[in-house]
Design a protein around this motif. Structure first.
Motif, short mmCIF file in Angstrom:
data_model
loop_
_atom_site.label_atom_id
_atom_site.label_comp_id
_atom_site.label_asym_id
_atom_site.label_seq_id
_atom_site.Cartn_x
_atom_site.Cartn_y
_atom_site.Cartn_z
N SER A 74 4.07 -5.31 7.74
CA SER A 74 3.54 -6.67 7.96
C SER A 74 2.87 -7.25 6.71
O SER A 74 2.70 -8.46 6.60
N VAL A 75 2.48 -6.40 5.75
CA VAL A 75 1.83 -6.90 4.53
C VAL A 75 2.83 -7.25 3.44
O VAL A 75 2.44 -7.68 2.36
N LEU A 76 4.11 -7.07 3.72
CA LEU A 76 5.14 -7.31 2.71
C LEU A 76 5.45 -8.80 2.59
O LEU A 76 6.45 -9.29 3.08
N LYS A 77 4.55 -9.49 1.91
CA LYS A 77 4.72 -10.91 1.62
C LYS A 77 4.34 -11.14 0.17
O LYS A 77 3.47 -10.47 -0.35
N GLY A 78 4.99 -12.06 -0.48
CA GLY A 78 4.68 -12.33 -1.87
C GLY A 78 5.15 -11.21 -2.78
O GLY A 78 6.06 -10.45 -2.45
N ASN A 79 4.53 -11.08 -3.93
CA ASN A 79 4.88 -10.07 -4.92
C ASN A 79 4.34 -8.71 -4.46
O ASN A 79 3.17 -8.58 -4.15
N THR A 80 5.19 -7.69 -4.42
CA THR A 80 4.77 -6.36 -3.99
C THR A 80 5.20 -5.30 -5.00
O THR A 80 6.36 -5.22 -5.36
N LYS A 108 -2.64 -4.33 -0.86
CA LYS A 108 -2.08 -4.87 0.38
C LYS A 108 -2.19 -3.85 1.49
O LYS A 108 -2.53 -4.19 2.62
N GLY A 109 -1.89 -2.60 1.17
CA GLY A 109 -1.95 -1.55 2.17
C GLY A 109 -1.59 -0.21 1.55
O GLY A 109 -1.13 -0.13 0.41
N ALA A 110 -1.81 0.84 2.34
CA ALA A 110 -1.51 2.19 1.87
C ALA A 110 -1.12 3.08 3.04
O ALA A 110 -1.55 2.86 4.17
N TYR A 111 -0.28 4.05 2.73
CA TYR A 111 0.12 5.09 3.68
C TYR A 111 -0.27 6.41 3.04
O TYR A 111 0.24 6.76 1.98
N ILE A 112 -1.22 7.11 3.66
CA ILE A 112 -1.69 8.37 3.11
C ILE A 112 -1.71 9.41 4.21
O ILE A 112 -2.52 9.33 5.15
N ASN A 113 -0.80 10.38 4.11
CA ASN A 113 -0.75 11.49 5.07
C ASN A 113 -0.78 11.00 6.52
O ASN A 113 -1.63 11.41 7.30
N TYR A 117 -3.64 2.21 6.00
CA TYR A 117 -4.78 1.39 5.56
C TYR A 117 -4.23 0.03 5.20
O TYR A 117 -3.32 -0.07 4.38
N ILE A 118 -4.78 -1.02 5.81
CA ILE A 118 -4.28 -2.37 5.55
C ILE A 118 -5.42 -3.25 5.05
O ILE A 118 -6.49 -3.27 5.65
N GLY A 119 -5.17 -3.93 3.95
CA GLY A 119 -6.13 -4.89 3.42
C GLY A 119 -6.86 -4.39 2.19
O GLY A 119 -7.08 -3.20 2.00
N ASP A 120 -7.26 -5.35 1.37
CA ASP A 120 -7.95 -5.06 0.12
C ASP A 120 -9.35 -4.50 0.38
O ASP A 120 -9.91 -3.81 -0.46
N ASP A 121 -9.91 -4.76 1.55
CA ASP A 121 -11.24 -4.26 1.88
C ASP A 121 -11.26 -2.74 2.06
O ASP A 121 -12.33 -2.13 2.11
N GLN A 122 -10.11 -2.11 2.12
CA GLN A 122 -10.01 -0.65 2.27
C GLN A 122 -10.08 0.08 0.93
O GLN A 122 -10.13 1.31 0.90
N LEU A 123 -10.10 -0.66 -0.17
CA LEU A 123 -10.03 -0.05 -1.50
C LEU A 123 -11.17 0.93 -1.75
O LEU A 123 -10.94 2.04 -2.23
N ASP A 124 -12.41 0.55 -1.44
CA ASP A 124 -13.54 1.44 -1.69
C ASP A 124 -13.42 2.74 -0.89
O ASP A 124 -13.76 3.82 -1.38
#
Length: 164
Positions: A74-80, A108-113, A117-124
């Protein structure tokens, strides 16, 4: 791009995703040439594969993959840009480090194990994930600590006995 070329691209992306436990999706649009070069250089040094992908092709590759990517397509919009790594927090650290100079790249998001994780707020939160090597080091330190205390206590006792 012809259907055959798209099919080959989807197969290649599916093969790249197979057996990978750490995938980050980032928005790199608006980066100037120097920043893009810094990102590529940092990824190369950290052994992270970085590739700008077409959203529709990546979505199809995720769809046919054996892994469950949940809401990640769902986050696959714009430049990826897709970042593939063996270390869970390495791409997050690179993104955070480059963000000291500007507002991009954004997560945008991440898949880890199997976790999504979706969104830039997950970076920290992603930066604080410990790598396998860090966890093993901490565990060894915890296991050694009681033994070191016992040895130190015995050495102190021996010193006291010698002093008497």
């Amino acid at each position: 791009m012809t259907r055959e070329e798209k099919s080959i691209a989807i197969e290649n992306l599916t093969a790249q995703l197979a057996g990978v436990n750490v995938i980050y999706l980032a928005d790199t649009s608006g980066l100037d040439a120097a920043s893009t070069s810094d990102l590529r250089r940092a990824c190369f040094k950290a052994n992270i594969k970085l590739e700008v992908v077409k959203n529709t092709l990546l979505a199809k590759a995720m769809e046919v993959s054996d892994l469950d990517y949940g809401d990640l397509p769902s986050v696959l919009k714009g430049n990826t840009a897709i970042m593939i790594s063996d270390t869970a927090n390495a791409p997050a650290k690179i993104i955070k480090d480059l963000r000291k100079k500007g507002t991009k790249p954004t997560l945008k998001g991440a898949y880890i194990n199997t976790e999504i994780y979706i969104g830039d707020d997950q970076l920290d939160a992603l930066v604080t994930i410990k790598s396998k090597e860090e966890l093993i080091g901490e565990l060894i330190g915890l296991l050694q600590s009681p033994a070191q205390r016992v040895i130190a206590a015995l050495q102190n006792q021996n010193k006291e006995e010698v002093a008497q």
